[in-house]
Every structure is written in C-alpha cells, then in structure tokens.
Design an enzyme around this catalytic site. Sequence first.
Site, PDB file in Angstrom:
ATOM      1  N   SER A 196       0.851  -1.192   0.000  1.00 25.74           N
ATOM      2  CA  SER A 196       0.000   0.000   0.000  1.00 25.74           C
ATOM      3  C   SER A 196       0.885   1.240   0.000  1.00 25.74           C
ATOM      4  O   SER A 196       1.790   1.359   0.832  1.00 25.74           O
ATOM      5  CB  SER A 196      -0.893  -0.016   1.255  1.00 25.74           C
ATOM      6  N   HIS A 198       0.352   4.435   0.766  1.00 29.37           N
ATOM      7  CA  HIS A 198       0.314   5.469   1.815  1.00 29.37           C
ATOM      8  C   HIS A 198       1.009   5.051   3.106  1.00 29.37           C
ATOM      9  O   HIS A 198       1.198   5.862   4.005  1.00 29.37           O
ATOM     10  CB  HIS A 198      -1.127   5.936   2.088  1.00 29.37           C
ATOM     11  N   THR A 234      -9.432   2.225 -15.585  1.00 30.65           N
ATOM     12  CA  THR A 234      -8.313   3.132 -15.874  1.00 30.65           C
ATOM     13  C   THR A 234      -7.489   3.316 -14.606  1.00 30.65           C
ATOM     14  O   THR A 234      -8.032   3.605 -13.545  1.00 30.65           O
ATOM     15  CB  THR A 234      -8.851   4.490 -16.372  1.00 30.65           C
ATOM     16  N   CYS A 323      -8.194   1.531  11.263  1.00 30.60           N
ATOM     17  CA  CYS A 323      -9.353   1.236  10.442  1.00 30.60           C
ATOM     18  C   CYS A 323     -10.525   0.816  11.316  1.00 30.60           C
ATOM     19  O   CYS A 323     -11.647   0.755  10.870  1.00 30.60           O
ATOM     20  CB  CYS A 323      -9.018   0.125   9.451  1.00 30.60           C
TER      21      CYS A 323
HETATM   22  N1  PLP Z   1      -2.928  -4.513   5.711  1.00 31.91           N
HETATM   23  C1  PLP Z   1      -2.365  -3.973   6.805  1.00 31.91           C
HETATM   24  C2  PLP Z   1      -1.441  -4.800   7.633  1.00 31.91           C
HETATM   25  C3  PLP Z   1      -2.648  -2.654   7.162  1.00 31.91           C
HETATM   26  O1  PLP Z   1      -2.074  -2.132   8.250  1.00 31.91           O
HETATM   27  C4  PLP Z   1      -3.544  -1.905   6.354  1.00 31.91           C
HETATM   28  C5  PLP Z   1      -3.933  -0.536   6.731  1.00 31.91           C
HETATM   29  O2  PLP Z   1      -4.063  -0.201   7.894  1.00 31.91           O
HETATM   30  C6  PLP Z   1      -4.087  -2.520   5.212  1.00 31.91           C
HETATM   31  C7  PLP Z   1      -3.762  -3.823   4.935  1.00 31.91           C
HETATM   32  C8  PLP Z   1      -5.033  -1.785   4.316  1.00 31.91           C
HETATM   33  O3  PLP Z   1      -4.343  -0.904   3.448  1.00 31.91           O
HETATM   34  P1  PLP Z   1      -5.103   0.304   2.737  1.00 31.91           P
HETATM   35  O4  PLP Z   1      -5.310   1.343   3.787  1.00 31.91           O
HETATM   36  O5  PLP Z   1      -4.160   0.755   1.659  1.00 31.91           O
HETATM   37  O6  PLP Z   1      -6.356  -0.238   2.180  1.00 31.91           O
END
Ligand code: PLP
Length: 382
Positions: A196, A198, A234, A323
């Site tokens: 990812s 970010h 895209t 999250c």
């Molecule tokens: N996997 C892990 C271990 C993460 O820490 C996160 C985000 O907190 C993700 C997946 C999800 O990534 P994204 O925020 O790019 O969807």
Amino acid sequence: MIYLDHNATTPMRPGVVEAMEPYWWKNAGNPASVHGAGRMALKGMDRARQQVADLVSVHPSQVVFVSGGTEANNLALFGQTGKHNFQGHVIISAIEHPSVMAPAMELKRRGMSVTIMEVDRNGRVDPMNLLGCLRDDTRLVSVMHANNETGVIQPIQDIANGCRAAGVPVHVDAVQTAGKLPLNFAELGVDMLSLSAHKLGGPKGVGALILNKSISLHPLVFGGGQERNRRSGTENLSGIVGFGAACMRVSRELMSEQKRLLSLRGELERGLKDTLPECVILGEGSRYRLPNTTGLLLPNMDGETLVMHLDLAGFAVSSGSACSSGRTEPSPVIRAMQVDPALAGSFIRISLGWTSTGEEVEKLLQALGRVVKKLQAMAFPP
Ligand code: PLP
C-alpha cells in the site's frame, strides 16, 4: 501536533507530490490511449511500475496496480479461491488485518472451510502447526508479514517453504513491512504479496498485488482488461506515479532509516520504562519486531482514554487498528496474544516514521507521564 501514528498512514515523502503533479494536468492522458498524450502517461506508469518492482526485486510484469492494501488483499483471497469456484479450504492467522479477515469470513459464508491459526504469546504463528493444518483441498494460505498493531514479524519463509513443498500458494500482506524492512519477493518464497502506497510515503488510494509469474487469478473487477486482465479500470495514474516515487526514495534510505528508527525506538522504550515502570511492551526483547512500532500495555488504564488525552495534549497515537477506531472492545490482535483481559483494554500503539525525531519522543514521554498521573488521580482520588 506531534504525529506518532505512522502505521496508520505516513505523510508523503519529499519529492512525491512534485513527481505526481504533472500527471494531474500536463501528462494527464489515459495510459491505454495510443496517441502522444496516452504514451506520455504510459511512460510515467511504466517507470512507476519498475520502481515498485525494484522495491521487492521482481519483474515489472508481476506488479498489478490496485486501489490500496485492502483491494490487494481482497484480490489475493477472492482471486485465488475464485479459480476453484470458492470450494475448498483456506488458512489465515488470527491476527490478520480486517482486509484479510473479512474476505476470509465472506469465503466461509460462501461455503469454504477456513482455519484461523492461533498465535503464541509473542504474537507469532508456529509454522509447524500451520503446515500440519494443510489439506488436499487447501487453496491458499494467507499470513501477514508484520502486524500493524504490535509490529511482530511472522516466519513467512518457513511457512512459504512448507507450503511450496505441499503445492499450496501463499499470500503475504506486507503492507506494514514495505519501506520499513528490506523485502525480496523471491527470498520470501511467496506467491502473492500486498503493498500500500500510503504506508511508505506515497499517496492514499493506491497499492499493488505482486504476483508470482506462474500464478493466474480470477479477477475481482471486470471491464477493459487493464493490468493484463487482472484488474480492469483506468489506472490511478498520478497515484501510481507517486507510489513509484515513494518506493524509489524509501529504497535509497531504507538501511539508514531502519537504523535511525531502531535507535529512536530504543530511546522511547527506555524512557517508557523509566517514566512508567509498570508498563508492558509487547514483544520487548524479540528481534522479530518492526523497528518503528511500540505496542504498550498500561495497567489500570483505558487505551481509548489515553489516546484522547494525548490528542488533547497534541500527540497522535493509536489504541489499535486505525481502520477500526471507534470500537471500544480490546483489539482482537491483543486478545489473540492471550494478554490478560484486564490489561488488554489498556493497549496503545506508538509508531514512529520518517518525520519522527528524538525531540518528539522526549516530548511524548513527558506528556504520557503527565497524562497517566492525571488519569490515575481521577481514578483513585486521594
Ligand atoms: N494490511 C495492513 C497490515 C494494514 O495495516 C492496512 C492498513 O491499515 C491494510 C492492509 C489496508 O491498506 P489500505 O489502507 O491501503 O487499504
């Protein structure tokens, strides 16, 4: 605000915005178009694909751009099991991010059998236990590389070696290790790896699934056949360019930054033990831990309350997965590590990053000492 929540997201690294900017207007063609503007866009995307590929030492054709770590994980789980009409067996660990755990639960709802591997008190999966759970119809094993809440690193190579011998594909969620530890796809021995942008100093909303050359997936998104028919739509051109730029910068500084963060985390943890001798640092003393992450338990404290008071004092830390914030129950990851339930609710995570300094760590230690004293005085008035 002193930002110490880099596992949730980290600010874009210097030079990333500048790399992206032309792709919002000057080079804003569609990479699929055959004209000059399209070719310019494709050139930028190809360069970024090479930069992402370099981060994990693969061929650019192995990089599938997606919308982030969540989509990469979903594509790995549904893409691999979709080939088998969602029949058979899948193994994941009990400490997976929700973007693996929730797809696995959906596979179960669709009729697949799902084994959730427990972890030991140090938060690690036992590879022998896992390999003992393989079945003739196991379609996929998915275990994360490093945990987002505790920073604990899993024995992926051992798991992958055993699974390879049994002919079972392995997916690893490396979202938290990319940019913090050297990553080599072939050395890990896995078949799929999620990234990812970010989390490593690139923009939000873009990521990649890295695929072994021999693996084919049932797509999640159907349409124009972009990304070699593996992910239609895209591409997020400027995001992808920023992702590539961040990968390039992170690779250059990886070794020195890893050393710097380890030393900074040492200062932090020594300071924590001095200021709050009763605190417990998860995985303390283990070498299987990310260099930037400190998972802390503070007896008689509530993690959410601590995070809120630290926020008021100007510090951003976390009480669990960003999250899933807003939830007051102890984190499933901490519970899976068999932490005493009375302590589990006191968990906070401090995650350092490329902007972190010794001065910030010092200020946090002072603020934490003050906040804990204040909360103790409120809970136990004289
Ligand atoms: N996997 C892990 C271990 C993460 O820490 C996160 C985000 O907190 C993700 C997946 C999800 O990534 P994204 O925020 O790019 O969807």
